[in-house]
Design an enzyme around this catalytic site. Structure first.
Site, PDB file in Angstrom:
ATOM      1  N   THR A 184     -27.900  55.801  24.564  1.00 44.04           N
ATOM      2  CA  THR A 184     -28.236  54.443  24.987  1.00 44.04           C
ATOM      3  C   THR A 184     -27.234  53.423  24.463  1.00 44.04           C
ATOM      4  O   THR A 184     -26.638  53.624  23.391  1.00 44.04           O
ATOM      5  CB  THR A 184     -29.645  54.079  24.452  1.00 44.04           C
ATOM      6  OG1 THR A 184     -29.866  52.687  24.621  1.00 44.04           O
ATOM      7  CG2 THR A 184     -29.777  54.375  22.968  1.00 44.04           C
ATOM      8  N   TYR A 230     -35.071  52.843  17.300  1.00 42.73           N
ATOM      9  CA  TYR A 230     -34.768  53.570  18.543  1.00 42.73           C
ATOM     10  C   TYR A 230     -33.270  53.869  18.632  1.00 42.73           C
ATOM     11  O   TYR A 230     -32.859  55.010  18.854  1.00 42.73           O
ATOM     12  CB  TYR A 230     -35.226  52.745  19.763  1.00 42.73           C
ATOM     13  CG  TYR A 230     -34.706  53.282  21.069  1.00 42.73           C
ATOM     14  CD1 TYR A 230     -35.116  54.521  21.534  1.00 42.73           C
ATOM     15  CD2 TYR A 230     -33.788  52.548  21.830  1.00 42.73           C
ATOM     16  CE1 TYR A 230     -34.623  55.026  22.732  1.00 42.73           C
ATOM     17  CE2 TYR A 230     -33.294  53.043  23.019  1.00 42.73           C
ATOM     18  CZ  TYR A 230     -33.713  54.287  23.464  1.00 42.73           C
ATOM     19  OH  TYR A 230     -33.213  54.784  24.640  1.00 42.73           O
TER      20      TYR A 230
HETATM   21  N1  UFG Z   1     -36.751  39.896  29.360  1.00 43.72           N
HETATM   22  C1  UFG Z   1     -37.484  38.757  29.643  1.00 43.72           C
HETATM   23  N2  UFG Z   1     -38.787  38.905  30.023  1.00 43.72           N
HETATM   24  C2  UFG Z   1     -39.393  40.124  30.127  1.00 43.72           C
HETATM   25  C3  UFG Z   1     -38.638  41.274  29.840  1.00 43.72           C
HETATM   26  C4  UFG Z   1     -37.331  41.126  29.449  1.00 43.72           C
HETATM   27  O1  UFG Z   1     -36.978  37.636  29.548  1.00 43.72           O
HETATM   28  O2  UFG Z   1     -40.582  40.175  30.474  1.00 43.72           O
HETATM   29  C5  UFG Z   1     -35.353  39.768  28.944  1.00 43.72           C
HETATM   30  C6  UFG Z   1     -35.092  40.311  27.556  1.00 43.72           C
HETATM   31  O3  UFG Z   1     -35.374  39.351  26.580  1.00 43.72           O
HETATM   32  C7  UFG Z   1     -33.608  40.675  27.659  1.00 43.72           C
HETATM   33  C8  UFG Z   1     -33.431  41.094  29.125  1.00 43.72           C
HETATM   34  O4  UFG Z   1     -34.563  40.552  29.813  1.00 43.72           O
HETATM   35  O5  UFG Z   1     -32.843  39.542  27.424  1.00 43.72           O
HETATM   36  C9  UFG Z   1     -33.430  42.599  29.314  1.00 43.72           C
HETATM   37  O6  UFG Z   1     -34.546  43.147  28.632  1.00 43.72           O
HETATM   38  P1  UFG Z   1     -35.116  44.624  28.924  1.00 43.72           P
HETATM   39  O7  UFG Z   1     -36.353  44.766  28.095  1.00 43.72           O
HETATM   40  O8  UFG Z   1     -35.247  44.827  30.392  1.00 43.72           O
HETATM   41  O9  UFG Z   1     -33.967  45.595  28.426  1.00 43.72           O
HETATM   42  P2  UFG Z   1     -33.138  45.637  27.053  1.00 43.72           P
HETATM   43  O10 UFG Z   1     -31.778  45.050  27.343  1.00 43.72           O
HETATM   44  O11 UFG Z   1     -33.907  45.031  25.953  1.00 43.72           O
HETATM   45  O12 UFG Z   1     -33.031  47.169  26.727  1.00 43.72           O
HETATM   46  C10 UFG Z   1     -32.723  48.171  27.689  1.00 43.72           C
HETATM   47  C11 UFG Z   1     -33.265  49.490  27.174  1.00 43.72           C
HETATM   48  C12 UFG Z   1     -32.516  49.913  25.944  1.00 43.72           C
HETATM   49  C13 UFG Z   1     -31.032  49.927  26.203  1.00 43.72           C
HETATM   50  C14 UFG Z   1     -30.583  48.607  26.740  1.00 43.72           C
HETATM   51  C15 UFG Z   1     -29.130  48.727  27.114  1.00 43.72           C
HETATM   52  O13 UFG Z   1     -34.650  49.373  26.905  1.00 43.72           O
HETATM   53  O14 UFG Z   1     -32.927  51.207  25.582  1.00 43.72           O
HETATM   54  O15 UFG Z   1     -31.333  48.259  27.885  1.00 43.72           O
HETATM   55  O16 UFG Z   1     -28.581  47.513  27.483  1.00 43.72           O
HETATM   56  F1  UFG Z   1     -30.364  50.167  25.062  1.00 43.72           F
END
Ligand code: UFG
Length: 340
Positions: free
Chosen positions: A131, A155
């Site tokens: 990841t 994680y």
């Molecule tokens: N976000 C919101 N509202 C929500 C959900 C997410 O504003 O309801 C924002 C988050 O704060 C973040 C962005 O959208 O800024 C992306 O969030 P995600 O939860 O969709 O994904 P992440 O970037 O946190 O993480 C995912 C995977 C990880 C991986 C990463 C790689 O869960 O395992 O992408 O970039 F490492």
């Protein structure tokens, strides 16, 4: 070739299995404990397999838990696997902060055991789901495979520690080779809408936006508008799950090459990104629903920008993405959400 796919009933694993069925002649065994994967996904994959019968190849599903080391050893002894694609893992970042031992057990310990099984039973090839979380607050953007790794949650650490186990095993054992794929933000679903993301209590942006557009959620949150980005909201490299899946097939081909490096590590993303605000706008446009978005403070642990440098993946694996289109990613995610 007979490929063992752990976690093949899950979101990413099932899309890879679908492509193995449709685009290769390999036999496939899925091992999954159905903790987050689904029996219905297995049934759909069986149907796809029935439509793609080729020669004497087989498709099997084994309902088993990777933590049951004795049973896993028996499964390896009873089957002649040639390659392992290892997806099975826990993947929710906030949960990993609250319950780190679950992540070290399910991810690092179980991965160590399955590598041990590969060495013991002479399975020479492994593809590992890693990841972008291993980079933490990335020290450079776009992120290269050589960018310093500095996870900011259990994680990410559980995956980075697994990468180290793989690296040491490849160094010590001449007949064990591996490819490590570091996934960026995976989203979307099968274009024929047969499989998709069914994980309950989803936290991922595109899935949450699709659920809000459909009224499954009354509203959604936008976490933080004060980042140093183009519009103040976080930027991510969203990749369609079928493009991520095709990188695994390329990695399998790469493991057959004499001049491969082992282990070799590849970023899998598109090399450009979209902000949270842009993704929400896109989902509103394609759904035609102006759903409610609450502006909330930053979510703990969110880096401002995470974008891949995918040039090595394209050059060395010969990977060519086909669905690099945020509208298409949102459309397929929305279409799947209607079926869940
Ligand atoms: N976000 C919101 N509202 C929500 C959900 C997410 O504003 O309801 C924002 C988050 O704060 C973040 C962005 O959208 O800024 C992306 O969030 P995600 O939860 O969709 O994904 P992440 O970037 O946190 O993480 C995912 C995977 C990880 C991986 C990463 C790689 O869960 O395992 O992408 O970039 F490492």
């Amino acid at each position: 070739m007979h490929i063992l796919v752990t976690g093949g009933a899950g979101y990413i694993g099932s899309h890879v299995v679908k492509q193995l069925i449709e685009d290769t002649n390999n036999s496939i065994t899925i091992l999954d404990n159905l903790s987050t994967g689904h029996e219905a996904t297995i049934d759909t994959l069986k149907e796809i397999f029935a439509e793609n019968k080729r020669g004497k190849r087989s498709f099997n599903f084994i309902h088993a838990n990777l933590a049951d080391f004795v049973n896993v050893d028996e499964i390896f002894a009873q089957n002649k696997f040639d390659a392992l694609i290892h997806f099975a893992a826990s993947i929710v970042v906030p949960e990993s902060v609250e319950n780190p031992l679950k992540y070290y057990m399910n991810n690092t310990v179980n991965t160590t055991n399955i590598i041990n099984m590969c060495v013991k039973h002479s399975i020479a090839k492994m593809i590992f789901s890693s990841t972008a979380a291993v980079y933490g607050d990335a020290k450079e953007i776009p992120v290269k495979e050589t960018t310093p790794k500095d996870p900011i949650n259990p994680y990410g650490w559980s995956k980075l520690m697994s990468e180290q186990v793989i690296t040491d095993a490849c160094t010590a054992h001449d007949n064990f080779d591996a490819v490590i794929l570091r996934y960026f933000n995976v989203a979307g679903a099968d274009s024929l809408n047969r499989i998709g993301q069914s994980f309950p209590n989803a936290t991922h942006l595109i899935k949450v936006a699709a659920q809000t557009a459909l009224g499954t959620r009354e509203k959604m949150a936008l976490f933080g508008e004060d980042y140093e980005t183009k519009d103040g909201t976080c930027e991510r490299d969203y990749i369609h799950v079928d493009d991520l899946a095709s990188a695994h097939l390329k990695a399998l081909d790469y493991l057959d090459k004499d001049d491969k490096k082992s282990p070799d590590i590849f970023n899998v993303g598109y090399g450009h990104g979209f902000s949270v605000a842009e993704v929400i706008k896109t989902m509103k446009e394609i759904s035609g629903v102006d759903f409610k978005v609450d502006k909330e403070p930053r979510r703990v642990g969110d880096p401002a920008i995470l974008i891949s440098d995918n040039s090595k993946t394209k050059k060395v694996l010969g990977w060519t993405p086909k669905f690099d289109d945020i509208k298409l990613i949102c459309q397929t995610a929305l279409a799947w959400e209607k079926t869940v």
